[in-house]
Design a protein around this motif. Structure first.
Motif, mmCIF file in Angstrom:
data_model
loop_
_atom_site.group_PDB
_atom_site.id
_atom_site.type_symbol
_atom_site.label_atom_id
_atom_site.label_comp_id
_atom_site.label_asym_id
_atom_site.label_seq_id
_atom_site.Cartn_x
_atom_site.Cartn_y
_atom_site.Cartn_z
ATOM 1 N N MET A 196 0.820 -1.196 0.000
ATOM 2 C CA MET A 196 0.000 0.000 0.000
ATOM 3 C C MET A 196 0.865 1.261 0.000
ATOM 4 O O MET A 196 0.499 2.273 -0.571
ATOM 5 N N ARG A 197 2.015 1.203 0.631
ATOM 6 C CA ARG A 197 2.886 2.370 0.688
ATOM 7 C C ARG A 197 3.514 2.672 -0.660
ATOM 8 O O ARG A 197 3.634 3.808 -1.053
ATOM 9 N N HIS A 198 3.878 1.661 -1.403
ATOM 10 C CA HIS A 198 4.596 1.854 -2.650
ATOM 11 C C HIS A 198 3.667 1.813 -3.848
ATOM 12 O O HIS A 198 4.122 1.952 -4.973
ATOM 13 N N GLY A 199 2.386 1.588 -3.646
ATOM 14 C CA GLY A 199 1.431 1.593 -4.728
ATOM 15 C C GLY A 199 1.439 0.339 -5.562
ATOM 16 O O GLY A 199 0.915 0.301 -6.652
ATOM 17 N N LYS A 200 2.031 -0.721 -5.052
ATOM 18 C CA LYS A 200 2.045 -1.975 -5.786
ATOM 19 C C LYS A 200 0.742 -2.716 -5.527
ATOM 20 O O LYS A 200 0.201 -2.684 -4.440
ATOM 21 N N LYS A 201 0.263 -3.377 -6.562
ATOM 22 C CA LYS A 201 -0.947 -4.166 -6.413
ATOM 23 C C LYS A 201 -0.570 -5.584 -6.058
ATOM 24 O O LYS A 201 0.502 -6.063 -6.423
ATOM 25 N N SER A 202 -1.489 -6.211 -5.475
ATOM 26 C CA SER A 202 -1.292 -7.603 -5.101
ATOM 27 C C SER A 202 -1.227 -8.453 -6.357
ATOM 28 O O SER A 202 -1.910 -8.192 -7.349
ATOM 29 N N ALA A 203 -0.386 -9.442 -6.367
ATOM 30 C CA ALA A 203 -0.207 -10.301 -7.532
ATOM 31 C C ALA A 203 -1.425 -11.198 -7.745
ATOM 32 O O ALA A 203 -1.687 -11.641 -8.847
ATOM 33 N N ARG A 204 -2.145 -11.473 -6.737
ATOM 34 C CA ARG A 204 -3.270 -12.393 -6.799
ATOM 35 C C ARG A 204 -4.555 -11.627 -7.035
ATOM 36 O O ARG A 204 -4.837 -10.628 -6.415
ATOM 37 N N ARG A 205 -5.411 -12.128 -7.910
ATOM 38 C CA ARG A 205 -6.702 -11.510 -8.181
ATOM 39 C C ARG A 205 -7.800 -12.529 -7.947
ATOM 40 O O ARG A 205 -7.580 -13.723 -7.985
ATOM 41 N N GLY A 206 -9.031 -12.067 -7.780
ATOM 42 C CA GLY A 206 -10.180 -12.972 -7.609
ATOM 43 C C GLY A 206 -10.437 -13.288 -6.153
ATOM 44 O O GLY A 206 -10.241 -12.462 -5.265
ATOM 45 N N LYS A 207 -10.880 -14.516 -5.935
ATOM 46 C CA LYS A 207 -11.250 -14.942 -4.573
ATOM 47 C C LYS A 207 -10.022 -15.076 -3.694
ATOM 48 O O LYS A 207 -8.953 -15.476 -4.180
ATOM 49 N N PRO A 208 -10.186 -14.764 -2.421
ATOM 50 C CA PRO A 208 -9.042 -14.971 -1.525
ATOM 51 C C PRO A 208 -8.762 -16.474 -1.369
ATOM 52 O O PRO A 208 -9.655 -17.300 -1.492
ATOM 53 N N ARG A 209 -7.538 -16.785 -1.123
ATOM 54 C CA ARG A 209 -7.125 -18.180 -1.015
ATOM 55 C C ARG A 209 -7.698 -18.818 0.257
ATOM 56 O O ARG A 209 -7.615 -18.241 1.333
ATOM 57 N N ARG A 210 -8.285 -20.013 0.081
ATOM 58 C CA ARG A 210 -8.811 -20.740 1.243
ATOM 59 C C ARG A 210 -7.681 -21.449 1.951
ATOM 60 O O ARG A 210 -6.765 -21.959 1.323
ATOM 61 N N SER A 211 -7.818 -21.494 3.260
ATOM 62 C CA SER A 211 -6.783 -22.192 4.015
ATOM 63 C C SER A 211 -6.972 -23.696 3.858
ATOM 64 O O SER A 211 -8.051 -24.173 3.549
ATOM 65 N N ALA A 212 -5.959 -24.442 4.082
ATOM 66 C CA ALA A 212 -6.016 -25.900 3.949
ATOM 67 C C ALA A 212 -6.958 -26.466 5.011
ATOM 68 O O ALA A 212 -7.063 -25.922 6.114
ATOM 69 N N PRO A 213 -7.691 -27.551 4.688
ATOM 70 C CA PRO A 213 -8.599 -28.133 5.689
ATOM 71 C C PRO A 213 -7.834 -28.565 6.937
ATOM 72 O O PRO A 213 -6.706 -29.035 6.848
ATOM 73 N N LYS A 214 -8.495 -28.410 8.048
ATOM 74 C CA LYS A 214 -7.852 -28.730 9.314
ATOM 75 C C LYS A 214 -7.929 -30.235 9.560
ATOM 76 O O LYS A 214 -8.929 -30.875 9.270
ATOM 77 N N PRO A 215 -6.900 -30.830 10.152
ATOM 78 C CA PRO A 215 -6.882 -32.280 10.351
ATOM 79 C C PRO A 215 -7.982 -32.762 11.305
ATOM 80 O O PRO A 215 -8.513 -33.847 11.128
ATOM 81 N N PHE A 216 -8.357 -31.952 12.298
ATOM 82 C CA PHE A 216 -9.405 -32.381 13.224
ATOM 83 C C PHE A 216 -10.728 -32.545 12.493
ATOM 84 O O PHE A 216 -11.438 -33.511 12.682
ATOM 85 N N ARG A 217 -11.074 -31.590 11.644
ATOM 86 C CA ARG A 217 -12.320 -31.644 10.907
ATOM 87 C C ARG A 217 -12.335 -32.855 9.972
ATOM 88 O O ARG A 217 -13.327 -33.543 9.846
ATOM 89 N N GLN A 218 -11.229 -33.119 9.312
ATOM 90 C CA GLN A 218 -11.150 -34.277 8.427
ATOM 91 C C GLN A 218 -11.331 -35.573 9.211
ATOM 92 O O GLN A 218 -12.047 -36.474 8.792
ATOM 93 N N GLY A 219 -10.689 -35.659 10.354
ATOM 94 C CA GLY A 219 -10.804 -36.864 11.191
ATOM 95 C C GLY A 219 -12.218 -37.055 11.714
ATOM 96 O O GLY A 219 -12.726 -38.182 11.778
ATOM 97 N N LEU A 220 -12.882 -35.957 12.085
ATOM 98 C CA LEU A 220 -14.246 -36.039 12.580
ATOM 99 C C LEU A 220 -15.192 -36.549 11.485
ATOM 100 O O LEU A 220 -15.989 -37.458 11.712
ATOM 101 N N ILE A 221 -15.087 -35.988 10.311
ATOM 102 C CA ILE A 221 -15.952 -36.417 9.202
ATOM 103 C C ILE A 221 -15.666 -37.870 8.844
ATOM 104 O O ILE A 221 -16.594 -38.666 8.637
ATOM 105 N N LEU A 222 -14.419 -38.242 8.779
ATOM 106 C CA LEU A 222 -14.053 -39.621 8.466
ATOM 107 C C LEU A 222 -14.573 -40.581 9.538
ATOM 108 O O LEU A 222 -15.109 -41.644 9.231
ATOM 109 N N GLY A 223 -14.457 -40.209 10.805
ATOM 110 C CA GLY A 223 -14.946 -41.057 11.896
ATOM 111 C C GLY A 223 -16.455 -41.239 11.854
ATOM 112 O O GLY A 223 -16.963 -42.343 12.062
ATOM 113 N N VAL A 224 -17.201 -40.164 11.572
ATOM 114 C CA VAL A 224 -18.657 -40.256 11.477
ATOM 115 C C VAL A 224 -19.049 -41.169 10.320
ATOM 116 O O VAL A 224 -19.945 -42.024 10.454
#
Length: 187
Positions: free
Chosen positions: A14-42
């Motif tokens: 923002m200070r130097h007026g450069k734009k972000s290299a990425r456009r479009g949707k923000p990047r989703r974080s990787a799925p969390k291992p607890f959530r994966q284990g819970l779904i797999l266990g169910v």
């Protein structure tokens, strides 16, 4: 003071007026291992439960159900073929939890009074079945009135009672009547 400046400092882009290299949707974080284990266990648990249910269904043998209106047993048929006495009950609350039970017993077809029979009575509180049941109360035949039996009894507490009169000899039969017992005096 430097701390305050750093706190209010803008990011370099923002200070130097450069734009972000990425456009479009923000990047989703990787799925969390607890959530994966819970779904797999169910999923595994539901699959195991389904397999156990199917195995139980296939392993059990179906039973034939007897119809509700099946023929009565021989002993029941014999009891049904015997004539039953006709019973007319009159019961009243005399006061102070005392009850008088009167039963007129007669032959089923001719309505001739049955004399010298074995007649007993029971009282059972409707609200608390079997908790305050009295009986057998032996009923005596009244003098001068053939086929009329009478008994006096005390009930343990006020409430509605089921009065049951049972003739044992010469013809077995049972009849019942409801009676409301007040606290102190009769109706």
């Amino acid at each position: 003071m430097t701390m305050v400046k750093e706190k209010w400092r803008l990011p370099a882009e923002m200070r130097h007026g450069k734009k972000s290299a990425r456009r479009g949707k923000p990047r989703r974080s990787a799925p969390k291992p607890f959530r994966q284990g819970l779904i797999l266990g169910v999923c595994i648990g539901m699959t195991a439960a389904l397999l156990i249910g199917v195995a139980g269904f296939l392993a059990t043998r179906p039973r034939t159900v007897e119809p509700v209106a099946a023929e009565p047993a021989a002993a029941d048929r014999k009891a049904e073929s015997e004539p039953k006495a006709a019973i007319s009950i009159t019961s009243e609350h005399l006061g102070d939890l005392q009850v008088r039970i009167e039963a007129k017993v007669s032959a089923p077809d001719s309505y001739d009074p049955i004399t010298k029979g074995q007649v007993v009575a029971y009282t059972d509180m409707v609200a608390m079945p079997m908790a305050h049941k009295n009986g057998p109360i032996v009923m005596a035949e009244m003098s001068g009135r053939q086929g009329v039996y009478e008994a006096l009894t005390n009930v343990p507490m006020a409430g509605e009672y089921n009065v049951i009169v049972e003739v044992k000899q010469p013809m077995a039969s049972t009849a019942n009547q409801r009676l409301d017992v007040g606290t102190v005096t009769a109706k």
